[in-house]
Structure formats: structure tokens, C-alpha cells
Design a protein around this motif. Structure first.
Motif, mmCIF file in Angstrom:
data_model
loop_
_atom_site.group_PDB
_atom_site.id
_atom_site.type_symbol
_atom_site.label_atom_id
_atom_site.label_comp_id
_atom_site.label_asym_id
_atom_site.label_seq_id
_atom_site.Cartn_x
_atom_site.Cartn_y
_atom_site.Cartn_z
ATOM 1 N N UNK A 157 0.708 -1.011 0.045
ATOM 2 C CA UNK A 157 0.210 -0.047 0.056
ATOM 3 C C UNK A 157 0.945 1.374 -0.055
ATOM 4 N N UNK A 158 1.975 1.290 0.446
ATOM 5 C CA UNK A 158 2.807 2.289 0.686
ATOM 6 C C UNK A 158 3.512 2.694 -0.635
ATOM 7 N N UNK A 159 3.330 1.859 -1.851
ATOM 8 C CA UNK A 159 3.853 1.977 -3.062
ATOM 9 C C UNK A 159 2.730 2.017 -4.112
ATOM 10 N N UNK A 160 1.414 2.007 -3.654
ATOM 11 C CA UNK A 160 0.451 1.649 -4.677
ATOM 12 C C UNK A 160 0.227 2.518 -5.791
ATOM 13 N N UNK A 161 0.334 3.915 -5.841
ATOM 14 C CA UNK A 161 0.368 4.782 -6.687
ATOM 15 C C UNK A 161 1.943 5.345 -7.229
ATOM 16 N N UNK A 162 2.662 5.152 -6.479
ATOM 17 C CA UNK A 162 4.000 5.629 -7.070
ATOM 18 C C UNK A 162 4.559 4.823 -8.018
ATOM 19 N N UNK A 163 5.273 5.725 -8.840
ATOM 20 C CA UNK A 163 6.066 5.100 -10.134
ATOM 21 C C UNK A 163 7.329 4.435 -9.521
ATOM 22 N N UNK A 164 7.932 3.661 -10.101
ATOM 23 C CA UNK A 164 9.334 2.971 -9.482
ATOM 24 C C UNK A 164 10.131 3.898 -9.128
ATOM 25 N N UNK A 165 10.347 5.121 -9.725
ATOM 26 C CA UNK A 165 11.276 5.945 -9.137
ATOM 27 C C UNK A 165 10.944 6.668 -8.086
ATOM 28 N N UNK A 166 9.553 7.098 -7.874
ATOM 29 C CA UNK A 166 9.277 7.401 -6.503
ATOM 30 C C UNK A 166 9.446 6.706 -5.384
ATOM 31 N N UNK A 167 9.101 5.346 -5.619
ATOM 32 C CA UNK A 167 9.142 4.282 -4.689
ATOM 33 C C UNK A 167 10.682 4.174 -4.208
ATOM 34 N N UNK A 168 11.523 4.207 -5.333
ATOM 35 C CA UNK A 168 13.124 4.230 -4.863
ATOM 36 C C UNK A 168 13.543 5.159 -3.830
ATOM 37 N N UNK A 169 12.756 6.304 -3.761
ATOM 38 C CA UNK A 169 12.943 7.376 -3.181
ATOM 39 C C UNK A 169 12.681 7.103 -1.539
ATOM 40 N N UNK A 170 12.148 6.129 -1.356
ATOM 41 C CA UNK A 170 11.772 6.009 -0.016
ATOM 42 C C UNK A 170 12.859 5.779 1.135
ATOM 43 N N UNK A 171 13.946 5.688 0.616
ATOM 44 C CA UNK A 171 15.144 5.566 1.578
ATOM 45 C C UNK A 171 15.673 6.846 2.066
ATOM 46 N N UNK A 172 15.164 7.715 1.273
ATOM 47 C CA UNK A 172 15.466 9.295 1.629
ATOM 48 C C UNK A 172 14.666 10.034 2.717
ATOM 49 N N UNK A 173 13.694 9.420 2.837
ATOM 50 C CA UNK A 173 12.770 9.919 3.862
ATOM 51 C C UNK A 173 12.745 9.227 5.120
ATOM 52 N N UNK A 174 13.292 9.652 6.167
ATOM 53 C CA UNK A 174 13.169 8.885 7.537
ATOM 54 C C UNK A 174 11.841 8.467 7.996
ATOM 55 N N UNK A 175 10.866 9.437 8.002
ATOM 56 C CA UNK A 175 9.583 9.119 8.304
ATOM 57 C C UNK A 175 8.856 7.797 7.438
ATOM 58 N N UNK A 176 8.918 8.123 6.139
ATOM 59 C CA UNK A 176 8.386 7.055 5.357
ATOM 60 C C UNK A 176 9.200 5.674 5.405
ATOM 61 N N UNK A 177 10.508 5.999 5.625
ATOM 62 C CA UNK A 177 11.285 4.700 5.653
ATOM 63 C C UNK A 177 10.891 3.793 6.895
ATOM 64 N N UNK A 178 10.442 4.448 8.077
ATOM 65 C CA UNK A 178 10.118 4.045 9.449
ATOM 66 C C UNK A 178 8.732 3.174 9.113
ATOM 67 N N UNK A 179 7.928 3.765 8.233
ATOM 68 C CA UNK A 179 6.698 3.209 8.114
ATOM 69 C C UNK A 179 6.864 1.885 7.562
ATOM 70 N N UNK A 180 7.635 1.907 6.434
ATOM 71 C CA UNK A 180 7.715 0.880 5.441
ATOM 72 C C UNK A 180 8.519 -0.388 6.129
ATOM 73 N N UNK A 181 9.443 0.177 7.093
ATOM 74 C CA UNK A 181 10.154 -0.815 8.001
ATOM 75 C C UNK A 181 9.193 -1.679 8.857
ATOM 76 N N UNK A 182 8.260 -0.824 9.428
ATOM 77 C CA UNK A 182 7.234 -1.576 10.335
ATOM 78 C C UNK A 182 6.416 -2.484 9.689
#
Lengths: 125, 125, 125, 125
Positions: C46-71
Motif C-alpha cells: 500500500x505504501x507504493x500503490x500509486x507511486x512510479x518505480x522511481x518515486x518508490x525508490x526514493x523511500x530510502x531518503x525519507x526517515x518517516x516513510x522509511x520507518x513506516x515501510x520498515x514496520x
């Protein structure tokens, strides 16, 4: 307007219109829609996650629970119809063709109340 | 008999009959059906697993690929309709109600071509 | 205590203990656990549902988003380890065996940067 | 080399190496990997699709069936570890943090052998 009075085309048009008036088709490539169907299917499963099959079968007796499950099923169907719209697939013909294919694979007399080596009561594969 | 000529009731009856003539309703408790919708949704996703969104969108141009994807979508729909049958849920009314609920949550003028904080182009939640 | 300092056995024991001290093993039959892994996998998607692959790859750059995905990934792993516990499956040996099987199916020299007829970059099947 | 002798880092390295020697990282953006985890999770569910919970629990008694289920679980874990590699997420720390969060949400004494309003035996949410 119930199921006996609504055609597949009418239901697909409701979905198409909802998407179009929000200009959301840009997000509706087949990959995203397939992913969305899965996401909603999982939300539907969540209602039965820890229930025994008997407890699961009792959902028809609870108005509130049945409504919640109905909403999740509606979400699955909305995305499935959105995908049919995106791919220009006729749902009725596609479903009929698959049922025919399954009927050949699982002849009723041979599979009545029983199943193949691995599958039970599956409508496909 | 295409989508404009087939009602939801007629399609549900095809599924109901297929299941009944094999005496498979015994396996169709809501938990198993919810699981089955998910299993088929994943098979549908598999066709797009490694494709870019652009490559995914090209599936309409390939007869063979489109047919395969159509079969997977048919499987998802068959199990969804089987669940509607099992729960005695009217699909048309359930989908309409959900779209109305979503229309209130995502007014067209406020969400035209854009999305909320987390979601883009989603028809629910 | 990071990944280089934690064995699979230690991580499995953390999960086993969490489940046992709540007396939750009664709900952990393999069918429910397999369903639970799927439910969590969908929340991850769901965290990547509507993102393009490039936008999806940027998740490592966002602390908050990365934490959510990690959970969400942690949830998938917890249920997977719970299933390994339930089935008494050694995870390390099972994963090694599957990678060996895949290495034979996808020899590195033949599949370097490319893929088979249907699959790209898949580690199995 | 069993679970008591294998660290998470060693298992992640096996997966990283397998992917790298085939130059498959180009396909491993987080969106595709999340989708892949779901696809494999569904293949795992398929082994239990029509089984009762009791029948599902008997899988540990069948060598062949247990091996099949083990392979599907390995596939789920391989993609989960590939995602951890892609996102540079420490699995042990991420899982520990989530279990701590869940322990606060579900204190053992309050949830021993029972569950909240909607969930039973869930390790998260």
C-alpha cells in the motif's frame, strides 16, 4: 436497482465515471490496478483472519459485520471493473469463457463433491 | 452476450450453477473465498511483476497477453461473485453504496487530478 | 544488536516468546499464519500503490516513510518467523536450499542482466 | 549451518550475492519487491486454500508437503530480505522495535489467551 436490474456495462460505467470526474485515469495503469485489487483483497481477508470457518460463516447473521465485509468486497470489485475498463475487456464474455474452460477441466460428474490431487472446490487452474 | 446484455444476477447465477453442479458449496465458506480472491489477485499481479508501468500499459496491444490477463481477472471475479452468492450480498447496490461513500470522501472538484496526503487515485478508504 | 550480531534462532525466539506469553499459539495454525503474511504484505504494498518505480525508490531518503515501510516489513517477517516456529522449519537451511535450487534454474552467466521468457529478476519459480 | 549458527547479516548477504551475480538489482525497486512478497505469500496460502485449520496443522507430519510449504516460505523470506537490502534496513533492529511497540499495545497480562475487539492473536496493529 439490484443485480437483476443492473448490467455489467452499467456498473462499469459508474466506476468509469467516478474515476474520470476526478481525472484519476492517469494513475490507473494495469500494474497499479492489479496491485490495488490485491490490497483490497487482503483487507477483505482481514475480517476472517483469526476466525474458524464456522465463525466466518456466521457473518451473514450480523448486520454490521456483513456491511463491513460488503464494503471490502465492493472495493475489490471496483478495482476489478476499473481494470476491465482500462483493458477494454468484456467482463461477461471473459467470465463465461473461463467457466467453460473450467467446466472442461472439472467435469461435474467426475468432480461432484470431491476434488483433484491438490485442489478442492476450486473454480480454476 | 456482452456486458451491455448481461445483468449481475445472470453472471452470479452462472457462478452459482457451476459451484452447485459440482457440489462445491461445502468448501465455500467466506474465509476460504476471501483467501481465494487474494490468491487469484496475486496471479493477476504476476503478469506485471517486473514490468514498468509503461510496459504494463502495453498489454492491451498483445492478444495473447491480454487473454492471459483476462483469465486471471475472470478468476478474481468468479470468486468475488461466489462470495456475494455465499453472503447474499447484492453486488450492484453494494458497489453503488461504496461509490457514494467515496464520492463524499473524495469530492470531484477537490480531488481532480490530485490526491490526498497519502493516497493517489484511490477509490476508497 | 544488529543483523551481524543476531542469529535467526535469536530472532525466532523473540517472536516465539511474544506469542507464548500471550498464549496466542492457539490461533497460529499454518492457514491463519499464511493468511496473516499476505495481509501484512498487502499493507506493505500500500505504501507504493500509486507511486512510479522511481518515486518508490526514493523511500530510502525519507526517515518517516522509511520507518513506516520498515514496520510493515517487520510485520511480514514476524508472521513468517511465527510460521517457521509453528512448522519447526529451519529458516537458514530452507532459504539456502531454495537459493541453490534457483541457482541451478537461473545460472548466473546465462541470466546476467536478463531474464527468461516470462520472468525478470525473479529469484524463484 | 542452521538458524542458531546463521546471522541475519549472513542470510541477507546470500540473497544480495544471488541478485548481484545475475545483475538483477535493476529490477529490485521497492515497489516491485513489495509486489513480489505478496505474490509469494499467495503461493504459500494456496497450500492451505481449502483445508480446515486442523488439516492445515497436519502439514508438519508430511515430509513432501512440508518441503513444498518450506520452499514457498523461503521465497517470501528471500524477497523480504532483498527489500531489506534495497532499503538498507537492519532486520533485527526493525523486528525488535516492532515487537516492543506491539508489547505496549498488547500487554501480556491483559491479552493472555484473548484478544481485542476485532483481533485475535495478532502481533501488530
Amino acid at each position: 436497482m439490484s443485480d437483476s436490474q443492473t448490467t455489467l456495462a452499467e456498473l462499469r460505467e459508474l466506476v468509469r465515471h467516478f474515476v474520470a470526474e476526478r481525472d484519476w485515469q492517469q494513475f490507473h495503469n494495469p500494474k497499479n490496478l492489479a496491485m490495488s485489487i490485491s490490497i483490497e483483497a487482503a483487507e477483505l481477508m482481514e475480517h476472517f483472519q483469526w476466525l474458524t470457518p464456522q465463525q466466518a460463516a456466521q457473518v451473514t447473521g450480523s448486520g454490521a459485520k456483513l456491511a463491513e465485509v460488503g464494503e471490502e468486497l465492493a472495493d475489490v470489485l471496483c478495482y476489478a471493473l476499473a481494470l476491465a475498463n482500462e483493458l477494454n475487456l468484456d467482463v461477461a464474455n471473459t467470465v463465461r469463457a473461463k467457466l467453460l474452460k473450467n467446466a472442461i477441466k472439472y467435469p461435474a460428474d467426475a468432480f461432484k463433491g470431491r476434488y483433484g490431487a491438490n485442489d478442492r472446490g476450486t473454480m480454476e487452474r
